[in-house]
Design a protein around this motif. Structure first.
Motif, PDB file in Angstrom:
ATOM      1  N   ASP A  21      10.263-132.129 -78.949  1.00 42.46           N
ATOM      2  CA  ASP A  21       8.924-131.715 -79.329  1.00 42.46           C
ATOM      3  C   ASP A  21       8.174-131.459 -78.027  1.00 42.46           C
ATOM      4  O   ASP A  21       8.697-131.706 -76.944  1.00 42.46           O
ATOM      5  N   VAL A  22       6.979-130.953 -78.108  1.00 47.38           N
ATOM      6  CA  VAL A  22       6.245-130.562 -76.911  1.00 47.38           C
ATOM      7  C   VAL A  22       6.030-131.755 -75.977  1.00 47.38           C
ATOM      8  O   VAL A  22       6.089-131.615 -74.763  1.00 47.38           O
ATOM      9  N   GLN A  23       5.842-132.936 -76.534  1.00 49.91           N
ATOM     10  CA  GLN A  23       5.581-134.111 -75.711  1.00 49.91           C
ATOM     11  C   GLN A  23       6.799-134.566 -74.914  1.00 49.91           C
ATOM     12  O   GLN A  23       6.656-135.181 -73.873  1.00 49.91           O
ATOM     13  N   ASN A  75       6.386-128.196 -85.749  1.00 53.61           N
ATOM     14  CA  ASN A  75       6.973-128.596 -84.472  1.00 53.61           C
ATOM     15  C   ASN A  75       7.656-127.403 -83.809  1.00 53.61           C
ATOM     16  O   ASN A  75       7.504-127.171 -82.602  1.00 53.61           O
ATOM     17  N   PHE A  76       8.390-126.641 -84.592  1.00 58.58           N
ATOM     18  CA  PHE A  76       9.095-125.483 -84.054  1.00 58.58           C
ATOM     19  C   PHE A  76       8.103-124.470 -83.486  1.00 58.58           C
ATOM     20  O   PHE A  76       8.272-123.957 -82.386  1.00 58.58           O
ATOM     21  N   ARG A  77       7.048-124.214 -84.211  1.00 57.70           N
ATOM     22  CA  ARG A  77       6.045-123.251 -83.732  1.00 57.70           C
ATOM     23  C   ARG A  77       5.374-123.763 -82.455  1.00 57.70           C
ATOM     24  O   ARG A  77       5.173-123.014 -81.508  1.00 57.70           O
ATOM     25  N   ASP A  78       5.052-125.043 -82.418  1.00 60.99           N
ATOM     26  CA  ASP A  78       4.459-125.621 -81.209  1.00 60.99           C
ATOM     27  C   ASP A  78       5.393-125.476 -80.009  1.00 60.99           C
ATOM     28  O   ASP A  78       4.949-125.172 -78.897  1.00 60.99           O
ATOM     29  N   LEU A  79       6.676-125.692 -80.233  1.00 61.12           N
ATOM     30  CA  LEU A  79       7.650-125.525 -79.149  1.00 61.12           C
ATOM     31  C   LEU A  79       7.656-124.090 -78.628  1.00 61.12           C
ATOM     32  O   LEU A  79       7.719-123.857 -77.419  1.00 61.12           O
ATOM     33  N   LEU A  80       7.582-123.131 -79.540  1.00 59.13           N
ATOM     34  CA  LEU A  80       7.600-121.732 -79.121  1.00 59.13           C
ATOM     35  C   LEU A  80       6.308-121.334 -78.413  1.00 59.13           C
ATOM     36  O   LEU A  80       6.339-120.521 -77.476  1.00 59.13           O
ATOM     37  N   LEU A  81       5.202-121.892 -78.822  1.00 64.08           N
ATOM     38  CA  LEU A  81       3.946-121.631 -78.114  1.00 64.08           C
ATOM     39  C   LEU A  81       4.026-122.192 -76.695  1.00 64.08           C
ATOM     40  O   LEU A  81       3.578-121.561 -75.734  1.00 64.08           O
ATOM     41  N   PHE A  82       4.607-123.358 -76.561  1.00 71.81           N
ATOM     42  CA  PHE A  82       4.826-123.924 -75.234  1.00 71.81           C
ATOM     43  C   PHE A  82       5.761-123.025 -74.427  1.00 71.81           C
ATOM     44  O   PHE A  82       5.541-122.778 -73.241  1.00 71.81           O
ATOM     45  N   TRP A  83       6.813-122.544 -75.073  1.00 69.39           N
ATOM     46  CA  TRP A  83       7.773-121.646 -74.421  1.00 69.39           C
ATOM     47  C   TRP A  83       7.039-120.439 -73.841  1.00 69.39           C
ATOM     48  O   TRP A  83       7.284-120.049 -72.701  1.00 69.39           O
ATOM     49  N   THR A 114       7.086-112.580 -82.335  1.00 69.76           N
ATOM     50  CA  THR A 114       7.232-112.392 -83.781  1.00 69.76           C
ATOM     51  C   THR A 114       7.200-113.737 -84.497  1.00 69.76           C
ATOM     52  O   THR A 114       6.512-113.907 -85.505  1.00 69.76           O
ATOM     53  N   LEU A 115       7.942-114.700 -83.972  1.00 67.97           N
ATOM     54  CA  LEU A 115       8.017-116.015 -84.604  1.00 67.97           C
ATOM     55  C   LEU A 115       6.679-116.741 -84.627  1.00 67.97           C
ATOM     56  O   LEU A 115       6.369-117.442 -85.586  1.00 67.97           O
ATOM     57  N   VAL A 116       5.865-116.580 -83.587  1.00 66.11           N
ATOM     58  CA  VAL A 116       4.604-117.332 -83.511  1.00 66.11           C
ATOM     59  C   VAL A 116       3.384-116.527 -83.941  1.00 66.11           C
ATOM     60  O   VAL A 116       2.273-117.053 -83.921  1.00 66.11           O
ATOM     61  N   PRO A 133      -2.146-127.216 -94.849  1.00 64.14           N
ATOM     62  CA  PRO A 133      -2.798-126.134 -94.150  1.00 64.14           C
ATOM     63  C   PRO A 133      -1.822-125.403 -93.256  1.00 64.14           C
ATOM     64  O   PRO A 133      -0.788-125.947 -92.909  1.00 64.14           O
ATOM     65  N   PRO A 134      -2.154-124.145 -92.885  1.00 62.20           N
ATOM     66  CA  PRO A 134      -1.248-123.359 -92.069  1.00 62.20           C
ATOM     67  C   PRO A 134      -0.902-124.078 -90.775  1.00 62.20           C
ATOM     68  O   PRO A 134      -1.647-124.898 -90.286  1.00 62.20           O
ATOM     69  N   CYS A 135       0.276-123.724 -90.237  1.00 60.02           N
ATOM     70  CA  CYS A 135       0.688-124.280 -88.951  1.00 60.02           C
ATOM     71  C   CYS A 135      -0.411-124.015 -87.938  1.00 60.02           C
ATOM     72  O   CYS A 135      -0.955-122.914 -87.875  1.00 60.02           O
ATOM     73  N   GLU A 136      -0.750-125.018 -87.194  1.00 60.07           N
ATOM     74  CA  GLU A 136      -1.753-124.849 -86.152  1.00 60.07           C
ATOM     75  C   GLU A 136      -1.166-125.379 -84.860  1.00 60.07           C
ATOM     76  O   GLU A 136      -0.310-126.251 -84.868  1.00 60.07           O
ATOM     77  N   ARG A 137      -1.662-124.848 -83.792  1.00 63.48           N
ATOM     78  CA  ARG A 137      -1.204-125.313 -82.484  1.00 63.48           C
ATOM     79  C   ARG A 137      -1.750-126.718 -82.259  1.00 63.48           C
ATOM     80  O   ARG A 137      -2.930-126.948 -82.357  1.00 63.48           O
ATOM     81  N   THR A 138      -0.856-127.651 -81.944  1.00 60.67           N
ATOM     82  CA  THR A 138      -1.268-129.039 -81.753  1.00 60.67           C
ATOM     83  C   THR A 138      -1.099-129.488 -80.319  1.00 60.67           C
ATOM     84  O   THR A 138      -1.157-130.660 -80.034  1.00 60.67           O
ATOM     85  N   ILE A 139      -0.908-128.567 -79.425  1.00 62.75           N
ATOM     86  CA  ILE A 139      -0.714-128.918 -78.010  1.00 62.75           C
ATOM     87  C   ILE A 139      -2.046-129.328 -77.410  1.00 62.75           C
ATOM     88  O   ILE A 139      -3.056-128.769 -77.613  1.00 62.75           O
TER      89      ILE A 139
END
Length: 139
Positions: A21-23, A75-83, A114-116, A133-139
């Motif tokens: 995960d991002v952490q 979690n997957f979306r957060d990882l990709l945003l970090f990426w 595309t994924l994010v 609720p929709p996936c939100e960035r939690t970073i």
């Protein structure tokens, strides 16, 4: 044939996504995320990205992360945003990805974008598969 099995690919994708995960993302384990992206870039080339995301959600969404609160797709979306934050600003790392995978970095960026993307109607976007609720960035 072994890795070509769709069910086996989903199992690997799930394992690769849930072990980080991002952490806890480090230089050592970011390869798990990059390997996940390679699978999904191949799926994207075959116009099957939505199929993979739907299957991941259907089969794996009920499994929660270690802390019990972060849903799999979020979690997957957060990882990709970090990426994106990491790789879009590091030319050396981008070059290494491109050379080691023989996949153009533009295609890496396009697939992650595309994924994010925030379009909940896009079947290739993770938010399409998030429970309200929709996936939100939690970073």
């Amino acid at each position: 044939m072994y890795i070509g099995d769709f069910s086996r690919q989903l199992d690997y994708l799930h394992k690769l996504i849930t072990i980080i995960d991002v952490q806890n993302l480090t230089q050592e384990n970011v390869s798990c995320l990059n390997t996940t992206l390679v699978f999904l870039m191949f799926a994207n080339r075959k116009n099957q990205l939505g199929r993979y995301l739907q299957a991941l959600k259907d089969e794996k969404e009920g499994m929660l992360e270690v802390n019990g609160s972060v849903q799999f797709m979020t979690n997957f979306r957060d990882l990709l945003l970090f990426w994106q934050d990491h790789y879009l600003h590091k030319d050396k790392d981008c070059s290494a990805l491109e050379k080691s995978s023989r996949i153009s970095f533009d295609y890496w960026k396009q697939t992650v974008a595309t994924l994010v993307c925030d379009d909940q109607d896009n079947e290739c976007a993770i938010v399409h598969y998030c429970v309200r609720p929709p996936c939100e960035r939690t970073i």
